[in-house]
Design an enzyme around this catalytic site. Structure first.
Site, PDB file in Angstrom:
ATOM      1  NE  ARG A 112      24.841  51.720  29.657  1.00 31.54           N
ATOM      2  CZ  ARG A 112      23.546  51.506  29.488  1.00 31.54           C
ATOM      3  NH1 ARG A 112      22.678  52.015  30.368  1.00 31.54           N
ATOM      4  NH2 ARG A 112      23.093  50.813  28.467  1.00 31.54           N
ATOM      5  CG  ASP A 121      64.246  34.613  34.527  1.00 34.00           C
ATOM      6  OD1 ASP A 121      64.060  34.064  33.429  1.00 34.00           O
ATOM      7  OD2 ASP A 121      65.356  34.640  35.095  1.00 34.00           O
ATOM      8  CG  HIS A 173      67.545  38.552  43.316  1.00 29.47           C
ATOM      9  ND1 HIS A 173      67.242  38.896  42.015  1.00 29.47           N
ATOM     10  CD2 HIS A 173      66.608  39.167  44.089  1.00 29.47           C
ATOM     11  CE1 HIS A 173      66.165  39.670  41.998  1.00 29.47           C
ATOM     12  NE2 HIS A 173      65.757  39.843  43.261  1.00 29.47           N
ATOM     13  CG  HIS A 224      29.754  52.310  31.501  1.00 28.46           C
ATOM     14  ND1 HIS A 224      30.319  53.018  30.467  1.00 28.46           N
ATOM     15  CD2 HIS A 224      28.731  51.589  30.957  1.00 28.46           C
ATOM     16  CE1 HIS A 224      29.670  52.744  29.339  1.00 28.46           C
ATOM     17  NE2 HIS A 224      28.699  51.899  29.617  1.00 28.46           N
ATOM     18  CD  GLU A 284      40.724  46.047  30.679  1.00 32.29           C
ATOM     19  OE1 GLU A 284      39.540  45.808  30.367  1.00 32.29           O
ATOM     20  OE2 GLU A 284      41.589  45.159  30.842  1.00 32.29           O
ATOM     21  CG  HIS A 300      68.224  43.794  44.024  1.00 32.07           C
ATOM     22  ND1 HIS A 300      67.768  44.939  44.649  1.00 32.07           N
ATOM     23  CD2 HIS A 300      67.332  42.805  44.313  1.00 32.07           C
ATOM     24  CE1 HIS A 300      66.641  44.655  45.290  1.00 32.07           C
ATOM     25  NE2 HIS A 300      66.356  43.377  45.106  1.00 32.07           N
ATOM     26  CG  LEU A 303      59.825  42.696  38.630  1.00 33.59           C
ATOM     27  CD1 LEU A 303      60.156  41.263  39.061  1.00 33.59           C
ATOM     28  CD2 LEU A 303      61.041  43.345  37.972  1.00 33.59           C
ATOM     29  CG  ASN A 339      69.218  35.406  36.018  1.00 30.64           C
ATOM     30  OD1 ASN A 339      68.190  34.843  36.382  1.00 30.64           O
ATOM     31  ND2 ASN A 339      69.467  36.684  36.311  1.00 30.64           N
ATOM     32  CG  HIS A 363      30.638  45.363  34.099  1.00 32.75           C
ATOM     33  ND1 HIS A 363      30.840  44.048  34.452  1.00 32.75           N
ATOM     34  CD2 HIS A 363      31.073  45.476  32.811  1.00 32.75           C
ATOM     35  CE1 HIS A 363      31.354  43.394  33.423  1.00 32.75           C
ATOM     36  NE2 HIS A 363      31.511  44.235  32.426  1.00 32.75           N
ATOM     37  N   GLY A 408      60.753  48.993  38.473  1.00 26.73           N
ATOM     38  CA  GLY A 408      60.817  48.324  39.771  1.00 26.73           C
ATOM     39  C   GLY A 408      59.639  47.381  39.899  1.00 26.73           C
ATOM     40  CG  PHE A 463      37.162  46.898  33.768  1.00 29.44           C
ATOM     41  CD1 PHE A 463      36.655  46.043  34.738  1.00 29.44           C
ATOM     42  CD2 PHE A 463      36.545  46.915  32.529  1.00 29.44           C
ATOM     43  CE1 PHE A 463      35.582  45.208  34.475  1.00 29.44           C
ATOM     44  CE2 PHE A 463      35.466  46.083  32.247  1.00 29.44           C
ATOM     45  CZ  PHE A 463      34.977  45.231  33.232  1.00 29.44           C
ATOM     46  CG  ASP A 516      26.503  45.600  31.731  1.00 33.63           C
ATOM     47  OD1 ASP A 516      25.734  44.758  31.216  1.00 33.63           O
ATOM     48  OD2 ASP A 516      27.246  46.337  31.072  1.00 33.63           O
TER      49      ASP A 516
END
Length: 663
Positions: free
Chosen positions: A521, A161, A265, A462, A412, A34, A125, A191, A474, A123, A438, A470
Site C-alpha cells: 500500500r 446437497d 453414500h 496491502h 473473494e 461412493h 464441495l 436425495n 487487515h 471434490g 483475505f 486498518d
C-alpha cells in the site's frame, strides 16, 4: 417417484443401468468410493448426455463443446462410466477396474488433466458449481466477441446437497443470477441424504426459493422420470436466466436394501447387495461387462458430437475472425509481451518513480492489457485499492458481456473459483484482486488453481503492517508463509516498479503455475535503477547490491523491506563491513535454480533475512545460523512508520542483527 420395482428396459434405462453397474462394481473392486450418487443420478445424466450434450471424445478440447461439471466430485464413477461408454480412448475398461488405484486415471475425485473430458477438478464441495459459473461467464464473453457461429454452448452441472450447503455456493448463485448466465444449467441431486444421515439433521433451507431469490429459473422434477427430466432441461435451455433443476432422486437407486440411505453414500454396497441390485435392475451381465447395444447407444452421442465439431471447424475455417479467435484461445505471445515489458522496465529504471507496488502493478498492467488480446481483470469490490482496472477497461455485465473487467463483489472465494472456470474454459487470461489478508478466503480455490496447473493471477495488495491504521484484521503476517507452503504456486513480493513489471511478465507467460502478487500500500523507491534486458526476478532472487571483495554478511529481503536492507547495508559499510543485498521476490523460482546459482547469490557469509511477516519458510534462505528481522505476532492499528518502528523492522535492527552474526 419410481421405485426399484418400476424399472423398465428402454434404451435409456439400459444406458443408465450401465452407469449404475460400472459404478457399483468399480467401488466394490476398490473397496472404496461412493456408489450412491452415480446410481441415483444415472437417469438424469443419461437424459442429459443422450438428448442434449454436444461433445466429441475424439476432440476433447474442442472450444465449442458443452461443458459438464460433476460438482459432487465424490460421485466420480458417474463421470468415468460415461466417458468409458462414450468411447474416450484413455478410459478403457481397465481404468474402470483400477478405480482409485495408483497410476490409474480414475482418481477418487475427478482431476483435471488426469483424463480427457474432465473439465475441472472437483471434490471440495461447492468448488465445481462456482468454477462452472466461471465457464458459463466465459462462454458469454467469448460469444460477445465471436458470435453464435463460433461460440454457442452450455455448461451443465450436477451438484449435491453438500455443494449447496457450502458458503461458496451462495457467492456463485448470487453472482450467476446477477450476471444472467442463461447458458448455465444446474441439476441438483436432491436425495435428502448426507454422510451423517438425512439432510434434516443439518439444514432446513428451501433451496428452490433461495435460487429463485437470486434470479434463477427454478424447476423441480422426479429425477427418475426421464421424460420429466428432459422437459425440464429443454425449458432450462430456453430461459434467459441460469437454471436450477431440483431432481428428487433415491441415492443408490436400484440397491433394494440400501437405496435411500446414507449406507450407499461412501462405501461399497457389498457382494450380496450388488447381486440383489443386478436382479432388480435386470442387469444380468458380469462385472465390467457391457453389452454391445448399450455401447452403441452411447457411441451415437459421440458421433453426433463429432458431426457438430466438424461443422464448427468448417465455419471457423472461413470465419473473418478466425485469426483473432485462435489468438484468443492460443498461448500468450511471449516474445511480444517480453518486448513490451522490457521497454517499459528500461523507462522505469531511468525515471525511478517512488510508487506503491499496487500502483506499480497498475502501471505494468497498462502495458500487459494493451499487449494481450484476452486479459480479463477484476476485483472483489476493491478496484480502487487493488489498482486492477486499467484505462479503457469496460465492466462485464449481463447487458455487456463484451467488457473486460469483472466486478466480483465481496465474494473473494467465489472470485477465485470463477477465475479458475474462466481460465479452464479458454479464450481469456484472468486476474483478480483483493487484500492479502483475505487470501485465506480464496485459499481453497487457489489450491485448485495450483493442483490443476491453471495459471490464474491473484493480485493481493496491502501486503503487510505497512497498510497502517486498518490494523491487525487487515494486516497479513502469516499469509505469505502459508501461500509459499502450497505446491505449484509462485508467490511474488516485488520490491519496486521494475520487479513488479517482471512479476507480471512471469505470471502472464506461465502455462502451468498460478501466481500471487503481494503488493504494498505504501510507496517504495525504485531500487533497480540500472536496466537489465534480462528478467532478474525470473531467477527468484538475485544480488541487488554487491560489495568489493569478500562479503562479511548477506542481507536478504523481499518487497518493502528491500529498501530497509539497502539502508542497513549503508550503515554497515560506514562501519567498515562489507554487506551484499539480495532481493528475493519469489522463493519458489529461486528454489528451482541450480545449486551453483543459489550458492553464488547467497554466498558463504552469515545471512540476515528481513520481511514484515513471520519467519516460517525462510529456513533454506538463511541456513541454520541466520538471523531474521520480521513479525512474531499480529500487527496493530497505527501509522505505518510507527508500526515498523514499534515492531523493530528497521534498518538499525537489521544492521544490529548483522553485527551480532559477524561477531
Amino acid at each position: 417417484m419410481n421405485t426399484h420395482a418400476e424399472i423398465t428396459n428402454s434404451t435409456e434405462d439400459l444406458m443408465a443401468n450401465a452407469i449404475r453397474a460400472l459404478a457399483m462394481d468399480a467401488v466394490q473392486a476398490a473397496n472404496s468410493g461412493h456408489p450412491g450418487a452415480p446410481m441415483g443420478m444415472a437417469d438424469v445424466a443419461t437424459v442429459l448426455f443422450n438428448r442434449f450434450m454436444t461433445l466429441d471424445p475424439k476432440a476433447d478440447t474442442w472450444p465449442d463443446r458443452d461443458r459438464f461439471v460433476m460438482s459432487a466430485g465424490h460421485g466420480s464413477m458417474l463421470v468415468y462410466a460415461i466417458h468409458h461408454l462414450l468411447g474416450y480412448d484413455d478410459m478403457e475398461m481397465e481404468q474402470i477396474r483400477n478405480f482409485r488405484q495408483w497410476g490409474s486415471r480414475t482418481a477418487g475425485h475427478p482431476e483435471y488433466g488426469h483424463a480427457k473430458g474432465i473439465e475441472t477438478t472437483t471434490g471440495p464441495l461447492g468448488q465445481g458449481i462456482t468454477t462452472a459459473v466461471g465457464m458459463a461467464l466465459a462462454e458469454r464473453m467469448d460469444n460477445a466477441r465471436f458470435g453464435d457461429e463460433l461460440v454457442n454452448h452450455f455448461t451443465y452441472v450436477i451438484a449435491g446437497d453438500g455443494c449447496l450447503m457450502e458458503g461458496i455456493s451462495h457467492e456463485a448463485i448470487d453472482f450467476a443470477g446477477h450476471m444472467g448466465l442463461g447458458r448455465l444449467v444446474v441439476m441438483w441431486d436432491d436425495n435428502a441424504i448426507t454422510i451423517d444421515g438425512s439432510t434434516d439433521v443439518s439444514t432446513s433451507t428451501d433451496q428452490k426459493a433461495r435460487f429463485a431469490a437470486a434470479g434463477w429459473h427454478v424447476q423441480a422434477v422426479d429425477g427418475h422420470d426421464k421424460a420429466a427430466v428432459a422437459a425440464a432441461i429443454e425449458a432450462a435451455r430456453g430461459d434467459a436466466r441460469p437454471s436450477l433443476i431440483a431432481c428428487r432422486t433415491i441415492i443408490g437407486f436400484g440397491a433394494p436394501n440400501k437405496q435411500g440411505t446414507a449406507a450407499t453414500h461412501g462405501a461399497p454396497l457389498g457382494e450380496d447387495e450388488i447381486a440383489a441390485a443386478r436382479e432388480v435392475l435386470g442387469w444380468s451381465h458380469p462385472p465390467f461387462e457391457v453389452p454391445q447395444d448399450v455401447y452403441e447407444a452411447w457411441h451415437a452421442i459421440a458421433r453426433r458430437g463429432q458431426a457438430a465439431r466438424v461443422a464448427w471447424e468448417g465455419r471457423l475455417s472461413t470465419h473473418p475472425e478466425r485469426a483473432a479467435f485462435e489468438a484468443s484461445h492460443g498461448e500468450v505471445d511471449d516474445a511480444r509481451l517480453a518486448a513490451a515489458l522490457t521497454g517499459y522496465r528500461e523507462r522505469m529504471s531511468a525515471e525511478a518513480p517512488r510508487v506503491a507496488t499496487r500502483k506499480a502493478s497498475e502501471m505494468a498492467l497498462e502495458v500487459v492489457n494493451a499487449t494481450l488480446p484476452n486479459s480479463i481483470g477484476g476485483s472483489a469490490d476493491l478496484t480502487g485499492s487493488n489498482n486492477t482496472r486499467t484505462k479503457g477497461m469496460e465492466p462485464v455485465t449481463k447487458g455487456n458481456y463484451g467488457g473486460d473487467y469483472i466486478h466480483y463483489g465481496v465474494r473473494e472465494h467465489g472470485m477465485a473459483a470463477i477465475m479458475n472456470g474462466i481460465a479452464l474454459h479458454g479464450g481469456f487470461k484472468p486476474y483478480g484482486g483483493t487484500f492479502l489478508a483475505f487470501a485465506d478466503y480464496c485459499r481453497p480455490a487457489i489450491r485448485l488453481s495450483a493442483l490443476m496447473q491453471v495459471p490464474v493471477v491473484y493480485v493481493m495488495t496491502h501486503d503487510s503492517i505497512g497498510l497502517g491504521e486498518d490494523g491487525p484484521t487487515h494486516q497479513p503476517v502469516e499469509q505469505v508463509a502459508s501461500l509459499r507452503a502450497m505446491p505449484n504456486l509462485n508467490v511474488f513480493r516485488p520490491a519496486d516498479v521494475v520487479e513488479t513489471a517482471e512479476a507480471w511478465e512471469i505470471a502472464m507467460r506461465d502455462h502451468a503455475t498460478p501466481s500471487v502478487l503481494c503488493l504494498s500500500r505504501q510507496g517504495l523507491p525504485c531500487v533497480r535503477v540500472k536496466h537489465s534486458d534480462a528478467n532478474l526476478s525470473a531467477r527468484g532472487a538475485y544480488v541487488l547490491r554487491d560489495c568489493d571483495g569478500t562479503r562479511d554478511v548477506t542481507l536478504i529481503a523481499t518487497g518493502s523491506e528491500v529498501e530497509i536492507a539497502m539502508t542497513a547495508a549503508d550503515m554497515l559499510e560506514a562501519d567498515g563491513h562489507k554487506a551484499a543485498v539480495v532481493s528475493a521476490p519469489c522463493f519458489e523460482l529461486f528454489a528451482a535454480q541450480d545449486q551453483a546459482y543459489r550458492a553464488e547469490v547467497l554466498g558463504d557469509a552469515p545471512r540476515v533475512g528481513v520481511e514484515a511477516a513471520v519467519r516460517q519458510g525462510w529456513g533454506e534462505m538463511l541456513g541454520c545460523k541466520g538471523a531474521f528481522v520480521g513479525m512474531t505476532g499480529f500487527g496493530a492499528s497505527a501509522p505505518a512508520d510507527a508500526l515498523y518502528h514499534e515492531f523493530g523492522i528497521t534498518a538499525e535492527a537489521v544492521a544490529e542483527a548483522a553485527r551480532g552474526l559477524m561477531g
